[in-house]
Design an enzyme around this catalytic site. Structure first.
Site, PDB file in Angstrom:
ATOM      1  N   GLY A  43      65.098  23.117  39.357  1.00  0.00           N
ATOM      2  CA  GLY A  43      65.167  24.032  40.493  1.00  0.00           C
ATOM      3  C   GLY A  43      65.875  23.399  41.670  1.00  0.00           C
ATOM      4  CB  SER A  44      65.818  24.327  45.216  1.00  0.00           C
ATOM      5  OG  SER A  44      64.415  24.295  45.396  1.00  0.00           O
ATOM      6  NE  ARG A  59      62.829  25.152  49.357  1.00  0.00           N
ATOM      7  CZ  ARG A  59      61.943  25.600  48.477  1.00  0.00           C
ATOM      8  NH1 ARG A  59      60.704  25.153  48.511  1.00  0.00           N
ATOM      9  NH2 ARG A  59      62.274  26.503  47.560  1.00  0.00           N
ATOM     10  N   GLY A 103      62.288  19.858  44.148  1.00  0.00           N
ATOM     11  CA  GLY A 103      62.246  18.570  43.447  1.00  0.00           C
ATOM     12  C   GLY A 103      61.675  17.452  44.304  1.00  0.00           C
ATOM     13  CD  GLU A 141      68.218  17.863  34.363  1.00  0.00           C
ATOM     14  OE1 GLU A 141      69.177  17.937  35.159  1.00  0.00           O
ATOM     15  OE2 GLU A 141      68.248  17.201  33.315  1.00  0.00           O
ATOM     16  CB  CYS A 148      72.475  23.671  38.131  1.00  0.00           C
ATOM     17  SG  CYS A 148      72.568  23.552  36.349  1.00  0.00           S
TER      18      CYS A 148
HETATM   19  P1  NAD Z   1      63.376  27.012  43.087  1.00  0.00           P
HETATM   20  O1  NAD Z   1      63.322  25.580  43.496  1.00  0.00           O
HETATM   21  O2  NAD Z   1      63.161  28.038  44.120  1.00  0.00           O
HETATM   22  O3  NAD Z   1      62.281  27.286  41.945  1.00  0.00           O
HETATM   23  C1  NAD Z   1      62.282  26.594  40.733  1.00  0.00           C
HETATM   24  C2  NAD Z   1      60.885  26.551  40.154  1.00  0.00           C
HETATM   25  O4  NAD Z   1      60.095  25.660  40.940  1.00  0.00           O
HETATM   26  C3  NAD Z   1      60.158  27.892  40.158  1.00  0.00           C
HETATM   27  O5  NAD Z   1      59.433  28.022  38.954  1.00  0.00           O
HETATM   28  C4  NAD Z   1      59.231  27.756  41.340  1.00  0.00           C
HETATM   29  O6  NAD Z   1      58.087  28.569  41.267  1.00  0.00           O
HETATM   30  C5  NAD Z   1      58.859  26.291  41.244  1.00  0.00           C
HETATM   31  N1  NAD Z   1      58.310  25.671  42.457  1.00  0.00           N
HETATM   32  C6  NAD Z   1      58.732  25.844  43.727  1.00  0.00           C
HETATM   33  N2  NAD Z   1      57.976  25.091  44.556  1.00  0.00           N
HETATM   34  C7  NAD Z   1      57.071  24.431  43.796  1.00  0.00           C
HETATM   35  C8  NAD Z   1      56.018  23.513  44.073  1.00  0.00           C
HETATM   36  N3  NAD Z   1      55.725  23.125  45.310  1.00  0.00           N
HETATM   37  N4  NAD Z   1      55.302  23.036  43.043  1.00  0.00           N
HETATM   38  C9  NAD Z   1      55.582  23.412  41.771  1.00  0.00           C
HETATM   39  N5  NAD Z   1      56.551  24.293  41.452  1.00  0.00           N
HETATM   40  C10 NAD Z   1      57.288  24.800  42.454  1.00  0.00           C
HETATM   41  O7  NAD Z   1      64.791  27.221  42.351  1.00  0.00           O
HETATM   42  P2  NAD Z   1      65.472  28.567  41.851  1.00  0.00           P
HETATM   43  O8  NAD Z   1      65.953  29.336  43.037  1.00  0.00           O
HETATM   44  O9  NAD Z   1      64.604  29.238  40.856  1.00  0.00           O
HETATM   45  O10 NAD Z   1      66.736  27.994  41.028  1.00  0.00           O
HETATM   46  C11 NAD Z   1      67.967  27.669  41.588  1.00  0.00           C
HETATM   47  C12 NAD Z   1      68.079  26.170  41.797  1.00  0.00           C
HETATM   48  O11 NAD Z   1      67.840  25.470  40.585  1.00  0.00           O
HETATM   49  C13 NAD Z   1      69.482  25.765  42.223  1.00  0.00           C
HETATM   50  O12 NAD Z   1      69.377  24.775  43.209  1.00  0.00           O
HETATM   51  C14 NAD Z   1      70.076  25.197  40.945  1.00  0.00           C
HETATM   52  O13 NAD Z   1      71.136  24.297  41.160  1.00  0.00           O
HETATM   53  C15 NAD Z   1      68.884  24.537  40.342  1.00  0.00           C
HETATM   54  N6  NAD Z   1      69.058  24.320  38.899  1.00  0.00           N
HETATM   55  C16 NAD Z   1      69.299  23.052  38.445  1.00  0.00           C
HETATM   56  C17 NAD Z   1      69.517  22.829  37.099  1.00  0.00           C
HETATM   57  C18 NAD Z   1      69.809  21.447  36.579  1.00  0.00           C
HETATM   58  O14 NAD Z   1      69.691  21.258  35.374  1.00  0.00           O
HETATM   59  N7  NAD Z   1      70.181  20.484  37.394  1.00  0.00           N
HETATM   60  C19 NAD Z   1      69.454  23.896  36.185  1.00  0.00           C
HETATM   61  C20 NAD Z   1      69.191  25.173  36.682  1.00  0.00           C
HETATM   62  C21 NAD Z   1      68.995  25.362  38.040  1.00  0.00           C
END
Ligand code: NAD
Length: 512
Positions: free
Chosen positions: A242-243, A245, A247, A264, A298
């Protein structure tokens, strides 16, 4: 639509669906009920009940119980179950791909491509189940044998993002499963139906064998489910996509309990076009990289760094190519670009467009929200090209939308320096026909990213390689190569087959 959902085991009823599977579907989870929305139309695809703390506990209990049995199966037998999961996915590829399109908004070809990636990683995991190799070492002590072996690590947690709602789970889940782990998956709260559909598909294989608890699902938001997972010492590994932030939060909490995290996170990927490049190739690569998945990969191309001698020509041609992009309903076969995921994404992109203009940059094409006939409730943004200066502040940020920045550079060194001058380090690419330039780009002083390509765009990786990035991208590696090691614990074993007890380093200890 109902046919597709039904074929994936999702019945159309007035009752909301359960979003919790703890070795069996939990009939009435205790969390809140959220709707899943089709970003192309704004219509409601279904309602899903999230897990609460008690449901999460049930998932952990199921994963712990299944772990005790699953880890004792020989790895090739675990591989056989994953082979069957791959077969079950093959049978549902079209339907699951269509659901990905409806819930996430990527076009049909990409939705099905994502399911193909699940099938590919299943095949990879099957082979891997016979190749979980450890090394042997020569002991310094006579009559001793030393080797290392890999054990299952335990139940693990998988947290995934909206933009790859099914493939990222499979990258983790199928590898972890052949390694002997069980797991709990928290999909993005934006794409819960994909999670439920995938769970139904693998249940066809796992439940009759009594291994339902290997794969568990707990739909929910960060609170209470996500935070419970990351703080939970019973989950020695948390794999989170995910983002940046998100991570940073996961890394802090998991690190605080000395757990292992596999992160990731976001990218900010640059594609360099040198003066000796094949411009036709580079053009296609930028188009797919920046417009594909509406800029919501991503690995999407965010920055195109153009050598000054080809910048003008390339820019003109790219703008022409953008005008041919057919934006519309992602379910339609001739659509090249679908919607962005929601209103927040629209606003983030509009803010970036405004910032380009304020900084003195130019919007060369696009820049506005779009309305599509038949998709009036959708969140569409025009594919957009912005020409900006090297010091434009948003060059260092990931705007998760179809917005690409063009920057003119003097030479390769200038381009590499600019490429690396961002917090993220996921994917990168150079287009050149010069061996010197490509090798410099790949050398120690070249790209600082986890992925570095020559004459291939930034977006779209094969599962055979380790996937991931450096710096704010989190350092994790998933999928191919030796990424499986993240899902196991290493043990070094030394066996003495003599009647002596020599100590290492020749130390003598005891009465003279
Ligand atoms: P996001 O960070 O908003 O959410 C991702 C996941 O994290 C969701 O399931 C969310 O509920 C969870 N989450 C959020 N805060 C949390 C916390 N405090 N504790 C536990 N879980 C929590 O991201 P998004 O908007 O769904 O996805 C887009 C982002 O993901 C982009 O930044 C993209 O680059 C990145 N991404 C990276 C890869 C990679 O392999 N590097 C792959 C796909 C997406």
């Amino acid at each position: 639509m109902q046919d597709i959902l039904q074929s994936l085991g999702i019945q159309a009823t007035d009752k909301p669906l359960s979003g919790v599977y703890a070795g069996g579907w939990v009939a009435t989870p205790g969390g809140e009920t959220l709707s899943s929305t089709n970003p192309a139309t704004g219509s409601n695809l279904g309602r899903v009940v999230h897990g609460d703390s008690a449901d999460y506990e049930a998932c952990v209990a199921a994963a712990q119980e299944a772990f005790l049995r699953w880890r004792m199966l020989p790895a090739p037998q675990r591989g056989e179950y994953i082979r069957l999961c791959g077969e079950a996915l093959r049978a549902k590829k079209t339907e699951l791909g269509a659901l990905v399109t409806m819930e996430m908004g990527k076009i049909r070809a990409e939705g099905e491509g994502e399911v193909q990636e699940m099938i590919d990683i299943a095949d990879f995991a099957v082979g891997l189940s016979r190749q979980l190799y450890g090394l042997t070492m020569h002991s310094e002590r006579p009559g001793h044998r030393m080797y290392e072996q890999w054990h299952p690590i335990g139940p693990i947690g998988i947290i995934s993002a909206f933009n790859f709602p099914v493939a990222v789970w499979a990258w983790n889940a199928f590898l972890a499963a052949v390694c002997g782990d069980t797991m709990i998956w928290k999909p993005s709260e934006i794409t819960p139906l994909c999670g439920i559909a995938v769970q139904n598909i693998v249940n066809e294989v796992m439940e009759p064998a009594g291994f339902g608890g290997v794969f568990n699902l707990c739909c929910g938001t960060a609170e209470p489910v996500g935070e419970a997972m990351i703080a939970d010492r019973r989950l020695p590994l948390i794999s989170a996509t995910g983002s940046v932030r998100m991570g940073k939060r996961v890394g802090e909490v998991v690190g605080g309990r000395l757990g292992r995290s596999l992160l990731e996170l976001g990218g900010n990927n640059a594609l360099l076009v040198m003066d000796d490049a094949n411009l036709d190739l580079a053009l296609s690569a930028v188009l797919f990289g920046a417009v594909g998945t509406a800029g919501q990969r991503c690995t999407s191309t965010r920055r195109v760094l153009l050598h000054k001698d080809i910048a003008e020509e390339f820019t003109t041609r790219l703008c022409q190519a953008y005008k041919q992009v057919n934006m519309g309903d992602p379910l339609a076969s001739d659509t090249l670009m679908g919607p962005v995921i929601n209103e927040a994404s629209v606003n983030a992109m509009l803010a970036a467009v405004a910032a380009v203009k304020e900084s003195g940059g130019e919007i060369l094409t696009g820049g506005e929200q779009a309305t599509i006939d038949g998709c009036e409730g959708g969140t569409f943004m025009q594919p957009t090209i912005a020409r900006v200066s090297k010091d434009f502040h948003l060059l260092k940020e990931e705007t998760f939308a179809p917005l690409v920045y063009l920057v003119t550079v003097n030479d390769l060194d200038d381009a590499i320096a600019l490429q690396n001058d961002v917090p993220q380090g996921l994917s990168s690419a150079v287009f050149t026909t010069s061996v010197q330039s490509s090798e410099s780009f790949l050398g120690h002083a070249g790209s600082d990213c986890g992925i570095a390509n020559v004459n291939i765009g930034t977006s779209g990786a094969e599962i055979g390689g380790a996937f991931g990035g450096e710096k704010d991208t989190g350092g994790g590696r998933e999928a191919g190569s030796d990424s499986w090691k993240a899902y196991m614990r290493r043990q070094t074993c030394t066996i003495n087959y003599t009647d002596e007890l020599p100590l290492a380093q020749g130390i003598r200890f005891g009465p003279a």
